[in-house]
Design a protein around this motif. Sequence first.
Motif, mmCIF file in Angstrom:
data_model
loop_
_atom_site.group_PDB
_atom_site.id
_atom_site.type_symbol
_atom_site.label_atom_id
_atom_site.label_comp_id
_atom_site.label_asym_id
_atom_site.label_seq_id
_atom_site.Cartn_x
_atom_site.Cartn_y
_atom_site.Cartn_z
ATOM 1 N N ASN A 2 0.785 -1.347 -0.079
ATOM 2 C CA ASN A 2 -0.146 -0.209 -0.188
ATOM 3 C C ASN A 2 0.812 1.272 0.113
ATOM 4 O O ASN A 2 1.494 1.153 -0.098
ATOM 5 N N LEU A 3 -0.099 2.450 -0.493
ATOM 6 C CA LEU A 3 1.028 3.602 -0.521
ATOM 7 C C LEU A 3 1.793 4.334 1.284
ATOM 8 O O LEU A 3 2.775 4.468 0.425
ATOM 9 N N GLU A 4 1.813 3.229 2.099
ATOM 10 C CA GLU A 4 2.311 3.508 3.513
ATOM 11 C C GLU A 4 3.500 2.710 3.439
ATOM 12 O O GLU A 4 4.452 3.282 3.612
ATOM 13 N N THR A 34 6.185 16.502 -3.410
ATOM 14 C CA THR A 34 5.966 15.061 -3.827
ATOM 15 C C THR A 34 6.286 14.386 -2.844
ATOM 16 O O THR A 34 6.073 13.179 -2.828
ATOM 17 N N SER A 37 4.929 13.503 0.719
ATOM 18 C CA SER A 37 3.705 13.325 0.752
ATOM 19 C C SER A 37 3.669 12.062 0.365
ATOM 20 O O SER A 37 3.351 11.220 0.279
ATOM 21 N N ILE A 38 4.787 11.637 -0.183
ATOM 22 C CA ILE A 38 5.092 9.929 -1.639
ATOM 23 C C ILE A 38 5.673 9.079 0.685
ATOM 24 O O ILE A 38 4.823 8.366 0.604
ATOM 25 N N GLY A 41 2.654 8.593 2.610
ATOM 26 C CA GLY A 41 1.564 8.033 1.656
ATOM 27 C C GLY A 41 0.723 8.195 1.865
ATOM 28 O O GLY A 41 -0.627 7.685 1.944
ATOM 29 N N LYS A 42 0.386 9.504 1.401
ATOM 30 C CA LYS A 42 0.062 10.705 0.571
ATOM 31 C C LYS A 42 -0.355 11.042 -0.370
ATOM 32 O O LYS A 42 -1.690 11.439 -1.117
ATOM 33 N N ALA A 43 -0.230 9.811 -1.169
ATOM 34 C CA ALA A 43 0.626 10.442 -2.553
ATOM 35 C C ALA A 43 0.387 8.724 -3.550
ATOM 36 O O ALA A 43 0.852 7.853 -3.198
ATOM 37 N N ASN A 44 -0.343 9.328 -4.703
ATOM 38 C CA ASN A 44 -0.222 7.846 -4.943
ATOM 39 C C ASN A 44 0.285 8.426 -6.676
ATOM 40 O O ASN A 44 0.046 9.204 -7.404
ATOM 41 N N SER A 46 3.043 8.696 -10.005
ATOM 42 C CA SER A 46 2.060 8.329 -10.971
ATOM 43 C C SER A 46 4.050 7.567 -11.691
ATOM 44 O O SER A 46 5.094 7.260 -10.772
ATOM 45 N N LEU A 50 7.521 7.521 -9.802
ATOM 46 C CA LEU A 50 8.138 6.280 -9.156
ATOM 47 C C LEU A 50 9.646 6.104 -9.415
ATOM 48 O O LEU A 50 10.099 6.018 -8.571
#
Length: 68
Positions: A2-4, A34, A37-38, A41-44, A46, A50
Amino acid sequence: MNLEQLGSVIRERRNTLSLSQENLSEKSDVAIKTIHSIELGKANPSIKTLNKILDNLGLEVIVVSRKE
């Protein structure tokens, strides 16, 4: 993953390499906001973003897709 978890892996690797978020931002040409935020775990991000980050951390993306 997951993102976190992704953010945690990125933060840990960045710290292992003794890079600040600012250093990584400059090296990867990704905005510091960015990266921050990544890592939280608050950004998804691209795949392109990444890859820029992971390339500079000596990591890579492995994509697994399911056959339909």
